[in-house]
Scaffold this motif. Structure first.
Motif, PDB file in Angstrom:
ATOM      1  N   SER A 179       0.807  -1.040  -0.066  1.00 23.16           N
ATOM      2  CA  SER A 179      -0.121  -0.082   0.180  1.00 23.16           C
ATOM      3  C   SER A 179       0.779   1.433   0.072  1.00 23.16           C
ATOM      4  CB  SER A 179      -0.746   0.068   1.133  1.00 23.16           C
ATOM      5  OG  SER A 179      -1.824  -1.059   1.196  1.00 23.16           O
ATOM      6  N   LEU A 180       1.755   1.316   0.873  1.00 25.10           N
ATOM      7  CA  LEU A 180       2.725   2.455   0.959  1.00 25.10           C
ATOM      8  C   LEU A 180       3.311   2.715  -0.697  1.00 25.10           C
ATOM      9  CD1 LEU A 180       4.628   1.693   4.339  1.00 25.10           C
ATOM     10  CD2 LEU A 180       2.991   3.881   3.539  1.00 25.10           C
ATOM     11  N   LEU A 181       3.951   1.552  -1.046  1.00 19.55           N
ATOM     12  CA  LEU A 181       4.622   1.540  -2.513  1.00 19.55           C
ATOM     13  C   LEU A 181       3.779   2.087  -3.459  1.00 19.55           C
ATOM     14  CD1 LEU A 181       7.299   0.734  -4.220  1.00 19.55           C
ATOM     15  CD2 LEU A 181       6.194  -1.576  -4.449  1.00 19.55           C
ATOM     16  N   LEU A 182       2.359   1.843  -3.550  1.00 18.18           N
ATOM     17  CA  LEU A 182       1.338   2.034  -4.246  1.00 18.18           C
ATOM     18  C   LEU A 182       1.085   3.571  -4.226  1.00 18.18           C
ATOM     19  CD1 LEU A 182      -0.379   0.476  -6.270  1.00 18.18           C
ATOM     20  CD2 LEU A 182      -2.214   0.570  -4.702  1.00 18.18           C
ATOM     21  N   SER A 183       1.185   4.045  -3.086  1.00 16.75           N
ATOM     22  CA  SER A 183       1.037   5.433  -2.780  1.00 16.75           C
ATOM     23  C   SER A 183       2.200   6.243  -3.435  1.00 16.75           C
ATOM     24  CB  SER A 183       0.854   5.863  -1.222  1.00 16.75           C
ATOM     25  OG  SER A 183      -0.221   5.241  -0.680  1.00 16.75           O
ATOM     26  N   GLN A 184       3.299   5.710  -3.187  1.00 19.09           N
ATOM     27  CA  GLN A 184       4.519   6.349  -3.476  1.00 19.09           C
ATOM     28  C   GLN A 184       4.669   6.457  -4.949  1.00 19.09           C
ATOM     29  OE1 GLN A 184       8.175   4.257  -2.398  1.00 19.09           O
ATOM     30  NE2 GLN A 184       9.460   5.344  -3.908  1.00 19.09           N
ATOM     31  N   MET A 185       4.145   5.377  -5.530  1.00 12.22           N
ATOM     32  CA  MET A 185       4.317   5.328  -7.293  1.00 12.22           C
ATOM     33  C   MET A 185       3.208   6.323  -7.688  1.00 12.22           C
ATOM     34  SD  MET A 185       6.761   3.655  -7.796  1.00 12.22           S
ATOM     35  CE  MET A 185       6.721   3.698  -9.486  1.00 12.22           C
ATOM     36  N   GLU A 189      -3.756   8.988  -9.938  1.00 10.65           N
ATOM     37  CA  GLU A 189      -4.655   8.411  -9.038  1.00 10.65           C
ATOM     38  C   GLU A 189      -4.127   6.968  -8.632  1.00 10.65           C
ATOM     39  OE1 GLU A 189      -7.232   9.980  -7.155  1.00 10.65           O
ATOM     40  OE2 GLU A 189      -6.584  11.727  -8.400  1.00 10.65           O
ATOM     41  N   LEU A 190      -4.342   6.870  -7.383  1.00  9.95           N
ATOM     42  CA  LEU A 190      -3.769   5.602  -6.857  1.00  9.95           C
ATOM     43  C   LEU A 190      -4.524   4.274  -7.354  1.00  9.95           C
ATOM     44  CD1 LEU A 190      -2.761   4.924  -3.092  1.00  9.95           C
ATOM     45  CD2 LEU A 190      -4.590   3.302  -4.121  1.00  9.95           C
ATOM     46  N   ASP A 191      -5.959   4.482  -7.626  1.00 11.27           N
ATOM     47  CA  ASP A 191      -6.639   3.410  -8.155  1.00 11.27           C
ATOM     48  C   ASP A 191      -6.160   3.162  -9.572  1.00 11.27           C
ATOM     49  OD1 ASP A 191      -7.972   3.006  -6.017  1.00 11.27           O
ATOM     50  OD2 ASP A 191     -10.052   3.836  -6.623  1.00 11.27           O
ATOM     51  N   GLN A 192      -6.046   4.496 -10.459  1.00 11.50           N
ATOM     52  CA  GLN A 192      -5.683   4.428 -11.709  1.00 11.50           C
ATOM     53  C   GLN A 192      -4.223   3.129 -11.819  1.00 11.50           C
ATOM     54  OE1 GLN A 192      -4.877   7.984 -13.754  1.00 11.50           O
ATOM     55  NE2 GLN A 192      -4.062   6.944 -15.650  1.00 11.50           N
ATOM     56  N   ILE A 193      -3.007   3.831 -10.793  1.00 16.72           N
ATOM     57  CA  ILE A 193      -1.846   2.835 -10.925  1.00 16.72           C
ATOM     58  C   ILE A 193      -2.281   1.376 -10.541  1.00 16.72           C
ATOM     59  CG2 ILE A 193       0.312   2.692  -9.230  1.00 16.72           C
ATOM     60  CD1 ILE A 193       0.599   5.083 -11.184  1.00 16.72           C
ATOM     61  N   LEU A 194      -3.145   1.241  -9.618  1.00 13.22           N
ATOM     62  CA  LEU A 194      -3.390  -0.404  -9.284  1.00 13.22           C
ATOM     63  C   LEU A 194      -4.033  -0.918 -10.234  1.00 13.22           C
ATOM     64  CD1 LEU A 194      -3.510  -2.546  -7.142  1.00 13.22           C
ATOM     65  CD2 LEU A 194      -5.681  -1.463  -6.280  1.00 13.22           C
ATOM     66  N   GLY A 195      -4.928  -0.354 -11.142  1.00 12.25           N
ATOM     67  CA  GLY A 195      -5.638  -0.928 -12.402  1.00 12.25           C
ATOM     68  C   GLY A 195      -4.548  -1.284 -13.463  1.00 12.25           C
ATOM     69  N   ASN A 196      -3.703  -0.108 -13.560  1.00  9.69           N
ATOM     70  CA  ASN A 196      -2.625  -0.616 -14.635  1.00  9.69           C
ATOM     71  C   ASN A 196      -1.700  -1.529 -14.358  1.00  9.69           C
ATOM     72  OD1 ASN A 196      -3.782   1.703 -16.038  1.00  9.69           O
ATOM     73  ND2 ASN A 196      -2.051   3.228 -15.527  1.00  9.69           N
ATOM     74  N   MET A 197      -1.635  -1.664 -13.053  1.00  6.14           N
ATOM     75  CA  MET A 197      -0.433  -2.833 -12.688  1.00  6.14           C
ATOM     76  C   MET A 197      -1.389  -4.100 -12.751  1.00  6.14           C
ATOM     77  SD  MET A 197       1.032  -3.903  -9.059  1.00  6.14           S
ATOM     78  CE  MET A 197      -0.527  -4.729  -8.506  1.00  6.14           C
ATOM     79  N   ILE A 198      -2.475  -4.257 -12.549  1.00  7.71           N
ATOM     80  CA  ILE A 198      -3.221  -5.634 -12.597  1.00  7.71           C
ATOM     81  C   ILE A 198      -3.585  -5.979 -14.150  1.00  7.71           C
ATOM     82  CG2 ILE A 198      -5.411  -6.803 -12.134  1.00  7.71           C
ATOM     83  CD1 ILE A 198      -5.710  -5.085  -9.414  1.00  7.71           C
ATOM     84  N   GLU A 199      -3.921  -4.833 -14.878  1.00 10.27           N
ATOM     85  CA  GLU A 199      -4.196  -5.060 -16.111  1.00 10.27           C
ATOM     86  C   GLU A 199      -2.894  -5.855 -16.752  1.00 10.27           C
ATOM     87  OE1 GLU A 199      -5.542  -2.488 -20.030  1.00 10.27           O
ATOM     88  OE2 GLU A 199      -6.345  -1.778 -18.239  1.00 10.27           O
ATOM     89  N   MET A 200      -1.537  -5.169 -16.841  1.00  9.12           N
ATOM     90  CA  MET A 200      -0.540  -5.589 -17.196  1.00  9.12           C
ATOM     91  C   MET A 200      -0.065  -6.883 -16.748  1.00  9.12           C
ATOM     92  SD  MET A 200       1.705  -5.010 -19.566  1.00  9.12           S
ATOM     93  CE  MET A 200       1.071  -3.162 -20.085  1.00  9.12           C
ATOM     94  N   TRP A 201      -0.351  -7.183 -15.605  1.00 12.97           N
ATOM     95  CA  TRP A 201      -0.101  -8.521 -14.755  1.00 12.97           C
ATOM     96  C   TRP A 201      -1.020  -9.691 -15.350  1.00 12.97           C
ATOM     97  CZ3 TRP A 201       1.191  -8.257  -8.951  1.00 12.97           C
ATOM     98  CH2 TRP A 201       1.931  -9.517  -8.411  1.00 12.97           C
ATOM     99  N   VAL A 202      -2.221  -9.333 -15.578  1.00 17.97           N
ATOM    100  CA  VAL A 202      -3.065 -10.430 -16.305  1.00 17.97           C
ATOM    101  C   VAL A 202      -2.492 -10.587 -17.788  1.00 17.97           C
ATOM    102  CG1 VAL A 202      -5.391 -10.716 -17.183  1.00 17.97           C
ATOM    103  CG2 VAL A 202      -4.852  -9.976 -14.761  1.00 17.97           C
ATOM    104  N   ASP A 203      -2.250  -9.541 -18.525  1.00 18.30           N
ATOM    105  CA  ASP A 203      -1.858  -9.532 -19.856  1.00 18.30           C
ATOM    106  C   ASP A 203      -0.540 -10.102 -20.124  1.00 18.30           C
ATOM    107  OD1 ASP A 203      -2.237  -8.558 -22.552  1.00 18.30           O
ATOM    108  OD2 ASP A 203      -0.332  -7.377 -22.275  1.00 18.30           O
ATOM    109  N   CYS A 241       2.040   9.337  -6.398  1.00 18.04           N
ATOM    110  CA  CYS A 241       2.542  10.426  -6.160  1.00 18.04           C
ATOM    111  C   CYS A 241       3.840  10.626  -7.168  1.00 18.04           C
ATOM    112  CB  CYS A 241       3.221  10.405  -4.821  1.00 18.04           C
ATOM    113  SG  CYS A 241       3.889  12.310  -4.139  1.00 18.04           S
ATOM    114  N   GLU A 242       4.938   9.687  -7.643  1.00 18.52           N
ATOM    115  CA  GLU A 242       5.831  10.054  -8.315  1.00 18.52           C
ATOM    116  C   GLU A 242       5.435  10.153  -9.946  1.00 18.52           C
ATOM    117  OE1 GLU A 242       8.945   7.016  -8.393  1.00 18.52           O
ATOM    118  OE2 GLU A 242       9.404   7.438  -6.208  1.00 18.52           O
ATOM    119  N   LEU A 243       4.334   9.412 -10.223  1.00 19.88           N
ATOM    120  CA  LEU A 243       3.679   9.411 -11.633  1.00 19.88           C
ATOM    121  C   LEU A 243       2.731  10.393 -11.994  1.00 19.88           C
ATOM    122  CD1 LEU A 243       3.663   5.554 -12.138  1.00 19.88           C
ATOM    123  CD2 LEU A 243       5.414   7.123 -13.103  1.00 19.88           C
ATOM    124  N   GLY A 244       2.464  11.039 -10.646  1.00 19.42           N
ATOM    125  CA  GLY A 244       1.269  12.038 -10.808  1.00 19.42           C
ATOM    126  C   GLY A 244      -0.130  11.647 -11.090  1.00 19.42           C
TER     127      GLY A 244
END
Length: 975
Positions: free
Chosen positions: A807-813, A820-834, A815-818
């Protein structure tokens, strides 16, 4: 730089730079270094080294600085390049006079002219070759010699250029000057031969020097100056002339006789003639076809008939044998199995070879090789008596061995026997049959002949496979010969045990091994040291010796190991000690744990040998290899060696210590096996890791072993190790990842993965600086599957085993990428599945399924959106790990482990190391092996259902493909 005023200053500084006093020398060198880029500096150097009145040492230094300057500043694109005006002046000055009186300086001037020619000739220096051609014609002896010396170095340098345009220029040059070079060579050669006849030795020596240089020029032009040299009448004329000249020079060498300068140069010239033929054959095999017949007649005549007696010398014989060998082995002369696929040139060459190598010729070559060249010489027999270790080193490939006649004759025999085995097998077998039965001990000649014939049978072992019943020969004849203890029979005892060593991997029944071991044990007690050393070699059992059975060897292990150890103590030469140590290592490696009762003496001796071998790094390498096998054989008991072992590892892997250049590779291997077999982490073992930081900076081919060592420390005692070294390690990894291969990147990430596996709570914090790049790699869709697979393995560990840190890492990313937290999480899951297909290891695939499933108990809309993908991954994971029980028809997770079992090991298998046991214990705590994926899927879906309610969950399940749902239901039967 003003030439007049600067010359005096530069001359003074050069004089200081020749001083033996470092206080004077160092400032002078610094000053000269500063002047290297000053305009005019090289013009001053030219004036100094061409002034013959100055001190020779000063002129020598001026030439060296000039030569180094050409390498650094002559090319136009070089930083601080010389101006075109200065280069033009320098080129003119270099070829104004060829009158340097000092030989060493003359050679350096010739070399630096050649260096300039490599860059500028012919385009910027068209006058160089014409000037040289004129200068080699002058009557003045000194000028003529110096011009010829320069002509050779320029030709040699231009011939070495490989770009197509440069090759074309050299072809043009060669065709333009070849006729002149031939006439020059003929002139100097004829002059020399006349002067030898008149007995004018001083003049002959000078002419011979010019003959040698002009021949060197012709060698380069002939070999590298023509695309199709056989089309040049002049080239082929020169090559045919070589044979006539060789005969004249060989006759000359016989006439000159004795040890003098002229004879030495004469032999060098004769060898150069042979090099012309060998180089031409190597570069232009088809052009050489017209010379095959003459070459073979010439070489065979001088080496295998009376024609060479009193004329030939050893190096010449070696060259002739090389010529025969190259013709026999040349692939260009071997037709394809399907004759129609062969070129006419190949068929023509093959026809000439076949016509020459008739049965009588082959038989004579074979007999002469064996009964003349294979015989031990008086010199060798004397060496055997006076310096037995020196004899064995020479015989097994010492430094001078590869340049001597014996190995050359053996290689020629092997090649000819392989090529013409059907013809030569009966010849050799007939020689063997003639030697059966006892040999008269008083007949030294008969003993040496038998030694030579047995040598031939050993060398031809693979070719004789179907023709010799070696097992019968061993039982009926050879074994008995090993038991003849007479001192004069020792050449045969040595040769027979060597012969058996040659055949053991070719054709030797396993049932006969105990008889052989008995014979070896007896011979290790032989009165002759050479016999004992050769016998030890027979125990150098190759790893691929599949016939080796430990149970057959064990009854002899104690006595043999003791005898080998005594031999190791007895021998004094570094090479022999290395040899015996290698044999001991092989024995230890083959019997593994069974060696434990017998190694006490060796363990006590090795520290002393290590100390004595301080100046012998190759012997220390052999000691390291022995220690590697010892540690593997002793297992956890190797901790008793630590007082000696750990300082050895410390020294061998310390890059600040000069010996590391030789010892590092074996030192790292020893470090690794020590860790793998260590029962616990000691403070001294932990301290050695201080060497690792510098090793990682090297980024050498040893990096793979470095990562294995790091992993071994993690498995051994992660908390102590990481507490002390995690920060430095993380820093080193961050630097490494900036410039490393894909494979190296994977190795770094595997270390991080292991840290997270062993220490899921503190691991992510310790390697936190590395994790953002892993996260970015996932969402950016890392293109290398291996790297992506490892990224997902690392992130899977964090997500599954340390949710709060994720969760902390997700928040850091975010912040770094500018984003939303949910958007970052969604992108990660999508790429993981893909990119799930990038993961090939079943363990990592299960980890990914567990990690993504852990997200399900959430009302987060992103998780709802990605639900379908997570379920697909989960079903894929179930397919990977679930196996059906044929009796009950139910499914179970095949990766589950409930308890540790010591594996049963057969005597020929390696027992598990301490690290293997540690990995097994770690697996018992790993979710991959402790959590049932089937159960986990069920529990997470149940939790999701409770969160969303029956209706909401049903609606979510309807978004999943019906086929996947059906498979999921089948896996979850019974829940």
């Amino acid at each position: 730089m003003d030439l007049n005023s600067a010359s005096t200053i530069v001359l003074r500084v050069l004089t200081q730079a020749t001083s033996q006093d470092t206080a004077v020398l160092k400032p002078a060198e610094e000053q000269l270094k500063q002047w290297e880029t000053q305009p005019g500096f090289y013009s001053v150097l030219l004036n100094i080294f061409t002034n013959h009145t100055l001190d020779v040492n000063v002129r020598w230094l001026a030439v060296l600085y000039f030569k180094n300057g050409i390498d650094r500043y002559w090319r136009r694109v070089a930083p601080h390049a010389l101006s075109e005006e200065e280069k033009s002046t320098l080129r003119a000055g270099l070829i104004t006079n060829f009158n340097e009186p000092v030989n060493q300086i003359a050679t350096q001037i010739s070399v630096l002219i050649a260096k300039v020619a490599r860059v500028d000739c012919p385009r910027q220096w068209p006058e160089l070759i014409p000037t040289l051609l004129e200068s080699v014609k002058v009557q003045d002896d000194l000028r003529q010699h110096r011009a010829l010396l320069t002509f050779y170095h320029v030709t040699k340098t231009l011939a070495s250029k490989r770009l197509a345009a440069d090759r074309k220029l050299f072809y043009d040059l060669a065709s333009g000057i070849y006729s002149f070079a031939c006439s020059l060579w003929n002139h100097h050669t004829d002059t020399f031969l006349q002067q030898v006849c008149t007995g004018d030795e001083a003049a002959a020596t000078n002419s011979l020097e010019r003959t040698l240089l002009s021949l060197k020029v012709l060698r380069k032009l002939t070999v590298h100056g023509f695309v199709e040299p056989h089309r040049s009448v002049e080239v082929m004329g020169f090559l045919h002339a070589v044979f006539e000249r060789l005969k004249q020079f060989l006759e000359c060498s016989r006439r000159v006789g004795g040890e003098n300068v002229c004879r030495d140069r004469l032999e060098k010239t004769i060898i150069l003639f042979t090099k012309v033929l060998l180089d031409f054959l190597d570069q232009h095999p088809f052009s050489f076809t017209a010379l095959i017949q003459r070459s073979l007649e010439f070489a065979v005549s001088y080496v295998f008939t009376e024609a060479g007696e009193g004329v030939v010398f050893e190096r010449f014989i070696v060259q002739c044998m090389n010529l025969i060998k190259m013709i026999v082995k040349n692939y260009a002369y071997k037709p394809s199995k399907n004759i129609e696929d062969s070129s006419p040139e190949t068929l023509e060459a093959h026809k000439i070879k076949t016509a020459f190598f008739t049965y009588p010729t082959l038989m004579e070559i074979c007999r002469r090789l064996v009964t003349h060249y294979f015989l031990l010489t008086e010199e060798e027999l004397t060496m055997w008596e006076e310096d037995p270790e020196g004899f064995t080193v020479e015989e097994t490939g010492g430094d001078s061995w590869k340049y001597s006649l014996r190995p050359c004759t053996e290689v020629l025999f092997i090649d000819i026997f392989h090529e013409y085995n059907q013809t030569l097998t009966p010849v050799l077998l007939e020689m063997v049959h003639s030697l059966q039965g006892s040999t008269n001990m008083e007949d030294t000649s008969a003993i040496l002949i038998k030694d030579a014939v047995y040598n031939a049978v050993g060398l031809a072992a693979y070719e004789l496979f179907d023709s010799v019943d070696f097992d019968q020969w061993f039982k009926n004849q050879l074994l008995a010969e090993l038991q003849i203890s007479h001192n004069r029979y020792k050449p045969i005892r040595r040769r027979v045990i060597w012969l058996i060593g040659q055949w053991i991997s070719v054709k030797f029944k396993s049932d006969l091994r105990p008889m052989l071991y008995e014979a070896i044990r007896n011979l290790l007690q032989d009165q002759d040291l050479v016999v004992r050393i050769e016998t030890a070699t027979t125990l150098n059992l190759p790893v691929d010796d599949f016939e080796f059975r430990t149970d057959q060897f064990l009854p002899y292990l104690e006595s043999m190991f003791t005898l080998l150890f005594q031999l190791l103590q007895e021998v004094t030469e570094c090479d022999t000690k290395m040899h015996v140590l290698h044999v001991l290592s092989c024995v230890i490696e083959r019997v593994n744990m069974q060696i434990r009762p017998y190694v006490g003496c060796l363990v006590q001796y090795l520290p002393l040998l290590w100390k004595q071998s301080e100046e012998h790094n190759m012997l220390r390498c052999a000691i390291l290899t022995t220690l590697i096998h010892l540690v593997q054989g002793l297992g956890a008991d190797s901790k008793n060696l630590y007082p000696f072992l750990l300082p050895v590892i410390q020294l061998s892997t310390d890059v600040s210590q000069p010996p590391h250049v030789y010892l590092l590779e074996d030192g790292l291997e020893l470090w690794l096996v020590t860790l793998e077999n260590s029962p616990c982490l000691t403070p001294e073992l932990l301290r050695i890791f201080q060497n690792m930081s510098a090793l990682l900076e090297l980024s050498s081919e040893n990096l793979k072993n470095c990562f294995k060592i790091i992993n071994a420390y993690i498995f051994l005692s992660s908390s102590e190790f990481l507490q002390m070294y995690a920060t430095d390690l993380c820093r080193s990894f961050c630097e490494l990842l900036k410039d490393i291969t894909t494979e190296g990147q994977v190795q770094v990430l595997k270390v991080v993965e292991n840290v997270l596996k062993v220490n899921p709570v503190l691991g992510p914090q310790m390697f936190q600086p590395l994790l953002p790049s892993v996260f970015r790699g996932i969402i950016d869709g890392e293109r290398y599957p291996m790297v992506m697979s490892t990224y997902l393995g690392v992130m899977g560990r964090v997500l599954l085993q340390n949710t709060s840190f994720f969760s902390l890492l997700l928040s850091q990313m975010a912040c770094e990428l500018g984003q939303e937290l949910d958007q970052i999480l969604g992108n990660m899951i999508e790429m993981w599945v893909d990119r799930m297909d990038n993961i090939t290891q079943p363990e990592r695939r299960k980890l990914s399924a567990l990690a993504l499933l852990s997200l399900l108990p959430s009302v987060n809309s992103v998780i709802q959106d990605k639900f379908c993908g997570i379920i697909s991954i989960s079903v894929e994971g179930l397919h990977d790990v679930m196996t059906e029980d044929p009796e009950t028809g139910t499914y179970k997770d095949c990766m589950l482990m409930s308890h540790f079992e010591e594996p049963k090991v057969t005597e020929d298998e390696e027992p598990p190391t301490e690290q293997d046991k540690r990995k097994k214990m770690l697996a018992l705590k790993d979710p991959i092996h402790t959590v049932s994926l089937q159960q986990f899927v069920y529990e997470k879906l149940k939790a999701k259902k409770e969160l969303l309610g029956e209706q909401g969950f049903h609606a979510l399940m309807e978004t999943v493909d019906t086929e996947i749902v059906a498979q999921l239901q089948e896996f979850l039967q019974g829940f």
